[in-house]
Scaffold this motif. Structure first.
Motif: not given
Ligand code: FAD
Ligand code: SF4
Length: 467
Positions: A349-361
């Motif tokens: 799957d080609a991905m896109k980045l959204c809001e940070p998760d619990a890891s801060g990433r």
């Protein structure tokens, strides 16, 4: 730091990074402004007095610098090579705010290598024997640290190690081109020189149980068995031929010398087009090993971007120089096989980045597009899990998460006399954090065996170098 030519080094397993020359090291040490409140110390998990050892290098007293480091860290040649310094000591160096931080790791490696090159050996202050025996399970960085610290305080230590060589991940995981075996052997020999006995091929939970160790008179047991079990993505095709768990692949090459098959018994499949899934140190090591085993093309397949990559900066740079291709925002969803059950491609799957998760990433999310990458080998490097052989054999031992041992700050478990630390308590982490845990546990074990209610505060032991 100087490094070997990528075109030459990618065909062999000799060490890539060459370290600093004496002239370079002294010049680098002279850049340190000797902060009154040195932040680098707070960034180091074992709190080495960094300005003091740098000051010794500046004064050209290299052995003095080493003696300072050894008070806190018994594996400087290893930590100088593999610690993620950019996130630890160097990440806190004030010079990094405006310019380049001091290369603390490179300086640490320099002093440790200097000792080796000059044929110096360490003289360690030892306490008199107190007659107490402590068992250490696992000869990785956590176990070796506990063993050395307690041996120096007069304990009789036996380490029980499942494999036929000591060193843990340092020996079976991290490749020679990053950490030569002779360096690990030297540190293991040092631990043995303190009177520590190492029993190899000894699986606690199978060969012997923890209860049996107490029955033999051990006053306390430290569990440092790491987190070496495979973790898979649970996607279709993971059972195909030529899909490896990266740690197994590395173990075959590093520990069992599969790169020299048939001279050594263990074989390993040599892929031509290889996809490595993950972007940590394990992924970098697996990718660079595949290139050295003759792969024409090696891809790192990662669902986030370069900014979020957990691998050490130096490893990412070295991998890139060696021609490893980094495919970002790509998440495998199927491994496709041919009619014989061998890997022939990987669908992502080609991905896109959204809001940070619990890891801060930033959290990756499918963009709706997909692509197929033609490969004949897949190495899964998405993390390691705890191995239940030991933990299941200790009745009542409190675990957390995916089978890790629950401990307090000093490594005490819920069971009296049983302590733990390193990856088996934290989940997969770093060499220096395992050593830090080992140091704290050694102090707690000493308090426990001596029956102290209030912890005795101890300064690190003095170590000196001599010809
Ligand atoms: P380990 O090193 O895993 O040692 C545990 C030991 O216990 C092993 O020798 C094992 O055989 C033994 N054992 C297990 N079960 C039993 C049993 N039942 N009985 C007896 N013995 C047993 N960290 C960094 O800081 N920098 C890096 O560059 C880096 N690169 C890495 C590359 C790879 C490929 C891997 C896998 C890890 C890397 N790490 C790195 C992580 C680091 O190596 C670990 O965090 C560290 O080794 C953990 O130390 P440990 O002592 O807890 O466990
Ligand atoms: Fe930095 Fe690691 Fe050395 Fe600490 S041990 S000073 S973190 S390189």
């Amino acid at each position: 730091m100087r490094a070997r030519d990528p075109e030459k080094r990618k065909h062999d397993f000799k060490e890539v990074a060459l370290g600093l020359t004496e002239k370079q090291a002294i010049k680098e040490a002279n850049r340190c402004i000797q902060c009154k409140k040195p932040m680098c110390i707070t960034g180091c998990p074992v709190e080495i007095n960094i300005p003091a050892f740098i000051s010794a290098i500046r004064d050209e007293d290299i052995t003095g610098g080493l003696a300072i480091i050894r008070k806190y860290n018994m594996l400087p040649a290893i930590c100088g090579r593999v610690c993620p310094q950019e996130n630890q000591c160097q990440g806190k160096c004030v010079l990094g705010k405006k310019k380049t931080p001091i290369s603390i790791g490179a300086l640490e490696r320099f002093v440790a290598d200097y000792e080796m090159k000059k044929g110096l050996s360490q003289k360690t202050k030892m306490s008199r024997s107190n007659g107490h025996r402590v068992a250490v399970i696992g000869a990785g960085p956590a176990g070796l640290t506990v063993a050395a610290d307690l041996a120096r305080h007069g304990y009789k230590i036996t380490i029980f190690e499942a494999l036929h060589e000591a060193g843990g991940v340092l020996t079976y995981g991290i490749p020679e081109f990053r950490l030569p075996q002779k360096i690990i052997d030297r540190e293991v020999e040092y631990v043995k020189s303190l009177g520590v006995e190492i029993k190899l091929n000894w699986v606690i939970g199978r060969t012997q149980t923890v209860d049996e160790l107490f029955g033999e008179g051990y006053k306390a047991v430290f569990v440092g068995v790491g987190a070496g079990s495979p973790r898979y993505m649970n996607i279709p095709g993971e059972n195909l031929n030529n899909v490896y768990f990266a740690s197994e692949y590395l173990t075959r090459v590093n520990l069992l010398k599969a790169n020299q098959f048939p001279k050594y018994d263990t074989p390993v499949k040599r892929g031509k087009q290889v996809a490595v899934v993950g972007a940590g140190n394990v992924a970098m090591d697996a990718a660079r090993t595949a290139a050295r085993l003759g792969a024409e093309k090696v891809y790192i397949v990662y669902r986030r971007t370069r900014t979020e990559m957990p691998a050490r900066l130096e490893e990412v740079e070295h991998a890139h120089e060696e021609g490893i291709e980094l495919l970002f925002l790509s998440s495998p969803k199927e491994i496709i096989g041919d009619e014989r059950g061998h890997v022939k491609a990987i669908r992502c799957d080609a991905m896109k980045l959204c809001e940070p998760d619990a890891s801060g990433r930033k959290r990756p999310e499918c963009s709706g597009d997909e692509f197929i990458l033609e490969v004949d080998q897949v190495l899964m490097a998405i993390g390691q899990a705890s191995n239940p052989i030991l933990t299941k054999s200790v009745k009542g031992l409190k675990l957390w998460g995916a089978g890790y041992i629950e401990v307090d700050e000093e490594g005490r478990t819920n069971l009296p006399g049983i302590f733990a630390g390193g990856d088996i308590a934290t989940g997969a982490a770093t060499v220096i954090s395992a050593m830090g845990a080992g140091k704290r546990a050694a102090r707690a074990i000493d308090d426990y065996v001596m029956g102290r209610k209030k912890a005795k505060s101890k300064e690190p032991e003095l170590a000196e170098s001599k010809k």
